[in-house]
Design an enzyme around this catalytic site. Structure first.
Site, PDB file in Angstrom:
ATOM      1  CE  LYS A  79     -21.993  -9.552  -4.149  1.00  0.00           C
ATOM      2  NZ  LYS A  79     -22.115 -10.920  -3.592  1.00  0.00           N
ATOM      3  CB  SER A 154     -26.001 -11.479  -3.662  1.00  0.00           C
ATOM      4  OG  SER A 154     -24.670 -11.834  -3.307  1.00  0.00           O
ATOM      5  CB  SER A 178     -23.611 -14.784  -3.652  1.00  0.00           C
ATOM      6  OG  SER A 178     -24.814 -14.626  -2.940  1.00  0.00           O
TER       7      SER A 178
END
Lengths: 484, 475
Positions: A79, A154, A178
């Site tokens: 990420k 996310s 997330s």
């Protein structure tokens, strides 16, 4: 595309035995990304040369007879809020334009030491604020199970990259769901560890008291393998638990015989009927496997969402203050320092980030602190106590991960409240600092994946994986290998 | 109307830890700008603070020396935007300070309450460039983050002081304590110790506080005293003409000798304090507190008492000032060791308080053994006072050298008793008339003979010994 269907455990074994070279595995992963990621947009940056260099180092270690580590040659997506030395780390925001961290996040270093190959930095909602990856300054990611659908967020890029078969594993961060919510929407396993289990050093902070890095994988076993690599004490993170994390990988197959499972109605009520149905089926499967299943009510969990949307923005308003144009990233010049700060932040942050900064600033302001931030912290304690009562009679809890299957791109982007409701089932674990995991369990009427959430008390990651593996084994149809 | 001054001081003390408060960067003054920096003290995204145990111990020493209760404490974030602030928030203890509820006793016995002594990090240092360097007119600013994250303890006094002299005494005594604990080098000129004064007036005999002003930029004890006097006079003029004092922060202009309102930071700063989520609570257990206490040396008050005891009941007046100076400068061990070696206390004290103190930091670096040897030589008459002072200067300039050898090289080798007697006899023989007058009771001629003997021996003779020889020959 053989590697896309091969899990991390098998891949690492093949590379360690010399049956496959890390270079070949990496080249295949890079080729798959090159062929299909234009459409999905899982990656903000592909690390071609760096990945091959790392793969060669793994192969060289194998050739020398050294152990290249438990994730030898396994491609992984990071990420883009995890710092990578010399490689842009954007948090999917324009504000970090041009910034290259001078250091690696602790988890990035641990992955490399374990032989994993970072093949790219994955897309996300800007500063991890969002539940659809539509808040990325660089465009959304699409769900491999339906191109018109969001992957959740996310950590949507890492989740979609695993679902698409680009990487068997990935890392995300989970502040309010997330990792688990995109895992559910993409049909993969996603796990949020106990707060403090995994070092946050090098994770660009959103809400420091809630953020936790965790694994994505196609199987529970792979998730446990990755978790074991990244878990443990880190002297660079003061909130890191000061003792080793016991290994979980070896015991994921221990079953659920005698395990007390509480089906938490408060984590099901209000979810779509097919989501509720899948959770009930998962509970039945556990019961059939020898678990003691009963329903449990934890009404306090309903307050979690409200508390979260005060605490997380409050911390974010402070954490994101440093993006002021003085030292790094974007700078929009103006007549004096204060005007430059304003111009930079106005240009650099997206709407959702600005909304949360304002919300958090307000919640911490003199005269409002007690009514908002302090009150939210009291609710947090209430949630923690409610969990403690539940865990007096249960070993784990079962619920939904997300209220629905993947929704359409653009469907909720203009309705913040509807978007926030996506996290209603996942937020309580962040408030409590407890581990929780989403495991794929069948699909909805629309054919899209559904995730079942398993929750456990602090430090019980081993049990979490164990129970999740039973659910996984009973899942109606495997969703792995989507989009191929 | 008669007005009473009410003064409280806030003292920021930079801790003398080897490294910064939350990272491993060197904590040093005066290095090349932006050389002692890392991702943590630059506040780079993803970096996290880790509390420095040595800094905590130094802070605990301060609390212990100020008779504070050491309590379970925590850190908070103080949020405000400023370019010298790497994270745009400062990590500081807020509602749960490490040390609280103590006191400091002035040399005259007056006790000033200490509200709290809490830990926080320093900011970077801004230099405004162009147009005289004032913030309003500068072209641009340069930031040096070497100071960013340097550990500070802020010591907040109760508003117990009633005169500028008391405020100076408090600051001086606190400085001595900070140095004695090893927590700080106490250098006000380098910013190691920074004093802000809260000053207000109230009608004498009343108890309610008047409106206070906070004065910043007090870089010396002298500035502190002057600024308080100026500010009190300014406030008195306002009050007596029926105006009111506005609560504000004022800047002391040393050159102009006045306080001025600071550039309007009066946007009523809301710092939005909240608990620092990146740090865990700091709760020093009893054992740690005891280790810190046990490792502490005596405080200035104890050390002054110890020196005074060397004088029995006779340390008075000027000697009390000398004792204070010697303790403030950390030279008391030298005096004590010299006295232990048999040197008269008054002589050892005078050399330390006057000549050695005048050398500043260099004086402190003189090996104790050298000092003891030197005052011993003087006490035994091997060196005259003038010679001893000269050798002391030389020894301070080159601390490696042995004072005896220095004295020899400087030609100060004492004359043996026989040589001295011969020299005296020679001078008497050369000046029979003067000798006759001396013998007949003209005592002042002793000086004449001493001078002649000194000249004849190229100053190697000891004046006192010459005088003694003259008296012996006469009597």
């Amino acid at each position: 595309m053989s590697d896309g269907t091969m899990g991390a455990v098998e891949l690492a074994a093949a590379v360690r035995s010399g049956a496959r070279s890390a270079r070949a595995v990496t080249e295949e992963a890079l080729a798959a990304v090159a062929a299909r990621d234009d459409e999905l947009h899982c990656f903000l940056r592909v690390l071609g040369d760096e990945a091959l260099e790392q793969a060669d180092a793994v192969d060289a270690a194998v050739a020398r007879g050294q152990d290249p580590g438990p994730l030898a040659g396994v491609p992984v997506g990071l990420k883009d809020n995890l710092c990578t030395r010399g490689i842009p780390t954007t948090c999917a925001s324009r504000i970090l334009d041009g910034w290259r961290p001078p250091y690696d996040a602790t988890v990035v270093r641990m992955l490399r030491q374990a032989g994993a190959i970072a093949v790219g930095k994955t897309n996300m909602d800007e500063f991890a604020m969002g539940s659809s990856t539509e808040n990325s300054a660089f465009g959304p990611t699409r769900n491999p199970h339906g191109r018109d659908r969001v992957p959740g967020g996310s950590s949507g890029g890492s989740a979609a990259a695993v679902a698409a078969g680009f990487t068997p594993i990935g890392l995300g961060s989970d502040t309010g769901g997330s990792i688990r919510q995109p895992a559910a929407l993409c049909g993969v396993v996603g796990m949020k560890p106990t707060y403090g289990r995994v070092s946050r050093y090098g994770l660009v902070a959103f809400a420091s008291s809630l953020d936790q890095i965790g694994p994505f994988a196609t199987t529970v076993e792979d998730a446990a393998l990755l978790f074991d690599v990244i878990a443990g004490h880190d002297p660079l993170d003061s909130t890191s638990l000061p003792y080793p994390s016991p290994p979980t990988f070896e015991s994921t197959g221990a079953g659920s015989e005698g395990v007390r499972v509480g089906v938490c109605t408060d984590l099901i009520d209000g979810c779509a009927p097919d989501v509720v149905a899948r959770v009930r089926e998962a509970a039945d499967a556990l019961s059939a496997a020898g678990a003691k299943v009963e329903e449990i009510r934890i009404p306090e969990l309903a307050y979690g969402l409200s508390a979260y949307y005060l605490i997380a923005p409050a911390e974010a308003s402070s954490n994101l203050a440093r993006y002021d144009g003085v030292r790094y990233g974007l700078r929009v010049d103006a007549e004096d320092a204060a005007a430059m700060n304003t111009a930079t932040r106005t240009a650099g942050f997206g709407a959702e980030v600005k909304r949360r900064i304002m919300l958090g600033t307000y919640a911490l302001s003199a005269g409002y602190y007690d009514a908002y931030y302090a009150q939210a912290q009291r609710v947090r304690t209430l949630v923690l106590e409610a969990f403690a009562r539940a865990y007096a009679s249960c070993d784990v809890l079962l619920g939904a991960t997300a209220p629905t299957t993947a929704f359409a791109l653009g469907e909720k982007v203009d309705d913040p409240m509807a978007m926030y409701m996506n996290d209603v089932c996942t937020i309580p674990s962040n408030l409590a600092g407890h581990p929780a995991l989403s495991v794929p369990f069948g699909t909805g009427g629309d054919g899209l994946p559904i995730g079942v959430q398993v929750l456990a008390p602090a430090l019980a990651e081993g049990l979490l994986f164990q129970v999740a593996r039973v659910v996984e084994a009973a899942a109606p149809s495997p969703t792995r290998g989507a989009g191929q | 109307m008669t007005w009473e001054m009410v003064i409280g001081l806030e003292v920021h003390c930079e801790l003398a830890s080897a490294t910064k408060l939350f990272c491993g960067c060197r904590n040093a003054f005066g290095d090349e700008p932006n050389t002692n920096i890392c991702p943590i003290c630059l506040g780079l995204p993803g970096s996290l603070p880790v509390l420095n145990a040595q800094a905590v111990e130094l802070a605990m020493r301060i609390g212990t020396a100020l008779h504070c209760e050491i309590r379970p404490s925590s850190f908070a974030r103080k949020n405000y935007f400023y370019p010298d602030q790497a994270k745009d928030y400062q990590i500081s203890q807020y509602d749960e300070p490490l040390n609280a509820g103590g006191w400091l006793e002035l040399p005259d016995g007056f006790r000033v309450g200490v509200t709290r002594a809490h830990m926080e990090e320093d900011t970077g240092k801004l230099t405004h460039v162009g147009e005289g360097g004032r913030i309003n007119s500068a072209h641009h600013a340069l930031v040096d983050y070497n100071r960013s994250g340097v550990p500070l303890v802020e010591i907040v006094s109760e508003p117990d002081m009633r005169s500028s002299a008391q405020a100076r005494d408090y600051a001086a005594e606190l400085r001595g304590i900070l140095m004695a604990t090893g927590a700080s080098d106490g250098r006000m000129e380098e910013g190691s110790m920074r004093v802000d004064a809260n000053v207000s007036l109230r009608p004498a005999g009343t108890t309610a506080f008047g409106t206070r002003c906070e004065i910043k930029n007090l870089n010396s004890l002298r500035s502190l005293g002057r600024a308080i006097e100026y500010e009190a006079a300014r406030q008195m003029a306002l009050l007596e003409s029926g105006e009111r004092v506005d609560q504000e922060t004022r800047h002391w202009d040393e050159a102009a000798g006045r306080t001025e309102p600071m550039r309007s930071k009066e946007e009523a700063n809301d710092y939005r304090y909240f608990p620092e989520p990146d740090l865990v609570p700091l709760v020093p257990d009893a054992a740690w507190q005891e280790r810190v206490r046990a490792a502490m040396g005596p405080m200035p008050a104890d050390r002054r008492a110890a020196l005074s005891a060397l004088f029995g009941d006779t340390a008075l007046g000027a000697q009390a000032d000398q004792i204070r100076a010697v303790v403030d400068l950390g030279l008391d061990t030298m005096v004590e060791q010299a006295v232990g070696a048999g040197v008269p206390a008054a002589l050892a004290l005078a050399r330390a308080a006057n000549e050695l103190a005048a050398e500043g930091d260099r004086g402190r670096a003189l090996p104790i053994g050298s000092f003891v040897t030197l005052v011993e030589m003087e006490a035994k008459g091997e060196l005259s006072a003038t010679q001893a002072k000269a050798v002391l200067r030389a020894a301070v300039a080159d601390v490696e050298r042995d004072p005896r050898q220095l004295a020899r090289e400087m030609g100060f080798e004492a004359l043996g008793a026989d040589t001295l007697a011969t020299a005296v006899a020679d001078v008497i023989a050369a000046h029979p008339d003067e000798w006759a007058r001396y013998m007949s009771g003209e005592d002042k001629l002793a000086g004449y003979f001493i001078n002649e003997v000194m000249t004849a021996t190229a100053n190697k003779a000891n004046g006192k010994e010459v005088a003694a020889e003259l008296r012996r020959l006469r009597d």
